[in-house]
Design a protein around this motif. Structure first.
Motif, PDB file in Angstrom:
ATOM      1  N   GLN A 152       0.840  -1.195   0.000  1.00  0.00           N
ATOM      2  CA  GLN A 152       0.000   0.000   0.000  1.00  0.00           C
ATOM      3  C   GLN A 152       0.878   1.248   0.000  1.00  0.00           C
ATOM      4  OE1 GLN A 152      -3.348   0.127  -0.159  1.00  0.00           O
ATOM      5  NE2 GLN A 152      -3.595  -2.118  -0.091  1.00  0.00           N
ATOM      6  N   PRO A 153       0.404   2.356  -0.573  1.00  0.00           N
ATOM      7  CA  PRO A 153       1.157   3.606  -0.500  1.00  0.00           C
ATOM      8  C   PRO A 153       1.445   3.985   0.951  1.00  0.00           C
ATOM      9  CG  PRO A 153      -0.658   3.808  -2.058  1.00  0.00           C
ATOM     10  CD  PRO A 153      -0.857   2.501  -1.346  1.00  0.00           C
ATOM     11  N   ALA A 154       2.651   4.427   1.228  1.00  0.00           N
ATOM     12  CA  ALA A 154       3.052   4.769   2.600  1.00  0.00           C
ATOM     13  C   ALA A 154       2.133   5.833   3.195  1.00  0.00           C
ATOM     14  CB  ALA A 154       4.496   5.248   2.601  1.00  0.00           C
ATOM     15  N   GLU A 155       1.631   6.745   2.352  1.00  0.00           N
ATOM     16  CA  GLU A 155       0.746   7.798   2.844  1.00  0.00           C
ATOM     17  C   GLU A 155      -0.535   7.217   3.422  1.00  0.00           C
ATOM     18  OE1 GLU A 155      -1.479  11.884   1.309  1.00  0.00           O
ATOM     19  OE2 GLU A 155      -0.795  10.400  -0.155  1.00  0.00           O
ATOM     20  N   GLU A 156      -1.070   6.180   2.762  1.00  0.00           N
ATOM     21  CA  GLU A 156      -2.320   5.586   3.242  1.00  0.00           C
ATOM     22  C   GLU A 156      -2.107   4.875   4.575  1.00  0.00           C
ATOM     23  OE1 GLU A 156      -5.023   6.464   1.801  1.00  0.00           O
ATOM     24  OE2 GLU A 156      -3.888   7.433   0.191  1.00  0.00           O
ATOM     25  N   ILE A 157      -0.984   4.200   4.726  1.00  0.00           N
ATOM     26  CA  ILE A 157      -0.682   3.554   6.007  1.00  0.00           C
ATOM     27  C   ILE A 157      -0.504   4.611   7.088  1.00  0.00           C
ATOM     28  CG2 ILE A 157       0.978   2.120   7.251  1.00  0.00           C
ATOM     29  CD1 ILE A 157      -0.749   0.586   5.250  1.00  0.00           C
ATOM     30  N   SER A 158       0.175   5.703   6.769  1.00  0.00           N
ATOM     31  CA  SER A 158       0.392   6.779   7.734  1.00  0.00           C
ATOM     32  C   SER A 158      -0.920   7.389   8.198  1.00  0.00           C
ATOM     33  CB  SER A 158       1.283   7.863   7.110  1.00  0.00           C
ATOM     34  OG  SER A 158       1.481   8.931   8.000  1.00  0.00           O
ATOM     35  N   LEU A 159      -1.876   7.522   7.272  1.00  0.00           N
ATOM     36  CA  LEU A 159      -3.173   8.136   7.603  1.00  0.00           C
ATOM     37  C   LEU A 159      -4.036   7.251   8.502  1.00  0.00           C
ATOM     38  CD1 LEU A 159      -4.047   9.791   4.192  1.00  0.00           C
ATOM     39  CD2 LEU A 159      -3.819  10.991   6.376  1.00  0.00           C
ATOM     40  N   LEU A 160      -3.627   6.012   8.727  1.00  0.00           N
ATOM     41  CA  LEU A 160      -4.360   5.168   9.667  1.00  0.00           C
ATOM     42  C   LEU A 160      -4.404   5.790  11.054  1.00  0.00           C
ATOM     43  CD1 LEU A 160      -3.067   1.619   8.639  1.00  0.00           C
ATOM     44  CD2 LEU A 160      -5.428   2.438   8.447  1.00  0.00           C
TER      45      LEU A 160
END
Length: 434
Positions: free
Chosen positions: A60-68
């Motif tokens: 998954q894009p790192a940004e999407e994981i970060s937004l968790l």
């Protein structure tokens, strides 16, 4: 060919404002290890394992994981209320088949007591069958009922602090409402979650630690009848002219036509009538000591997805609990739940450790009796001392785009299905008759 084993993480039960930050902590820590391969998220908990619906979280894009961190509830990979019971042999067999098919050596279940029981069963079965498999639990529940009453297994669960903070603010707002409208609406009855344990309604006291509000708190444990509650409210009305009543959804008012979920837990928000409405009707039918009428507010699932009220302490601790779960998995420490333990001293701090799944799964926390005030409708200062440090000082700052919150939106990166389609056992047959 890589010798790394893959990891499946799943979520179970009711979600929380910070459950996804535990997921984030797990994923980000797992990606830094040398022996964990792909991290998969089971779509809708253990049902996603049974149906072989595995979301690739590694790619998954790192940004999407970060937004968790800022994404509440369980919309990212989903949750479920499907419990693996002893008689469901086909389901257990299917789990093992999925693990083998996808080279899974690590299984992490984020949830409450029932989830810890499932994680424990799977870990034991894998070992019994000679499967190189590590089973780990990640704590989660807004009720704060995971663990023991001595706080030795875990001090508090990720999710509770944010729901407690939600209630602190709701009571502050409700008090302003009640102060202004009391000539017409002198009594406001508010219902909080808490089937059997009073940590959530108790959090109302955090809005008024000096006890300046006309506030009464009735938990599931409160030894009080409707008649006594009516007397207590009228006494408050004679003194202050108004009263705010906070009720646990599990406060005993008799039969309300309760519905059960698949875990066997009462779903009060799906029942025929709410506890708050019964109490409000009783107060109005039996008369108030001042003019006007009682009204009620019933908070529902907003208590566990109101991200704007999330505790910064809760968010950070949820993340580190996820990290700890990844450490336990990667080091082969099967049969444990990552846990949060409070350090001694006047300044609040915690450490992250492990607790045996077998002990967590077979324990049930209760609200300490000495934290219930002698009146039966309040909590003591000891509860305030316990809960206040969990809330944090400020409000969480949310990422926004065009005035709307930006949340995680995972890509549909599913693992190829390698096994025949499967219908979970409990969805197609009943438990055997005894």
């Amino acid at each position: 060919m890589s010798t790394k084993k893959n990891l499946i993480v799943a979520q179970s039960g009711g979600p929380s404002p910070v459950i996804n930050n535990t997921l984030r902590g797990l994923v980000e820590a797992a990606l830094q290890t040398d022996n964990i391969g792909t991290v998969y998220g089971a779509h809708h908990g253990i049902e996603g394992v049974l149906k072989e619906e595995l979301i690739n979280l590694t790619d998954q894009p790192a940004e999407e994981i970060s937004l968790l961190r800022y994404t509440p509830a369980a919309g990212s990979i989903g949750t479920c209320r499907y419990k693996l019971k002893q008689w469901q042999n086909e389901d257990f067999d299917r789990c093992m088949e999925v693990f083998k098919a996808h080279n899974v050596g690590y299984f992490v279940y984020i949830g409450g007591n029932d989830s810890m029981d499932t994680a424990n069963k799977i870990a034991k079965m894998a070992q019994d069958r000679g499967l190189d498999m590590v089973g780990i639990g990640g704590p989660k529940t807004i009720d704060n009922d995971v663990g023991d009453s001595e706080f030795k297994l875990i001090d508090h669960t990720p999710g509770y602090a944010s729901t407690a903070k939600y209630w602190m603010h709701m009571i502050q707002y409700a008090n302003e409402e009640n102060r202004g409208s009391s000539p017409a609406d002198p009594v406001l009855v508010m219902q909080a979650m808490g089937r059997k344990i009073g940590y959530i309604p108790a959090a109302a006291r955090l809005a008024d630690p000096k006890r300046e509000m006309p506030l009464q708190i009735y938990m599931a444990e409160s030894p009080c009848s409707l008649e006594e509650l009516h007397e207590n409210v009228n006494k408050q009305l004679k003194q202050d002219g108004r009263c705010i009543v906070v009720l646990s959804e599990g406060f005993d008012v008799g039969d309300i036509g309760a519905r059960k979920d698949s875990f066997g837990h009462t779903s009060f928000s799906a029942s025929n009538i709410t506890v708050a409405q019964i109490v409000t009707n009783y107060l109005n039918d039996n008369g108030l000591a001042v003019k006007g009428a009682a009204r009620c507010n019933v908070s529902g699932t907003d208590q566990r997805h109101a991200m704007a009220y999330a505790s910064s302490v809760d968010l950070d601790e949820a993340y580190h609990a996820g990290e700890m779960a990844a450490v336990l998995a990667s080091t082969g420490q099967s049969g444990y739940m990552s846990t949060i333990l409070r350090n001694e001293g006047d300044v609040y701090s915690v450490r992250y450790d492990k607790a045996p799944l077998s002990e967590v799964a077979n324990s049930e926390r209760t609200f300490p009796k000495d934290w219930i005030a002698p009146s039966g409708y309040d909590v003591t200062d000891d509860f305030i001392k316990y809960a206040k440090p969990l809330l944090g000082e400020g409000m969480v700052s949310l990422p926004m785009i065009d005035g709307r919150q930006r949340m995680t939106r995972l890509q549909n990166l599913y693992a190829d299905q390698k096994l025949p389609a499967y219908v979970p056992q409990a969805d197609r047959q009943e438990a055997p008759k005894k």
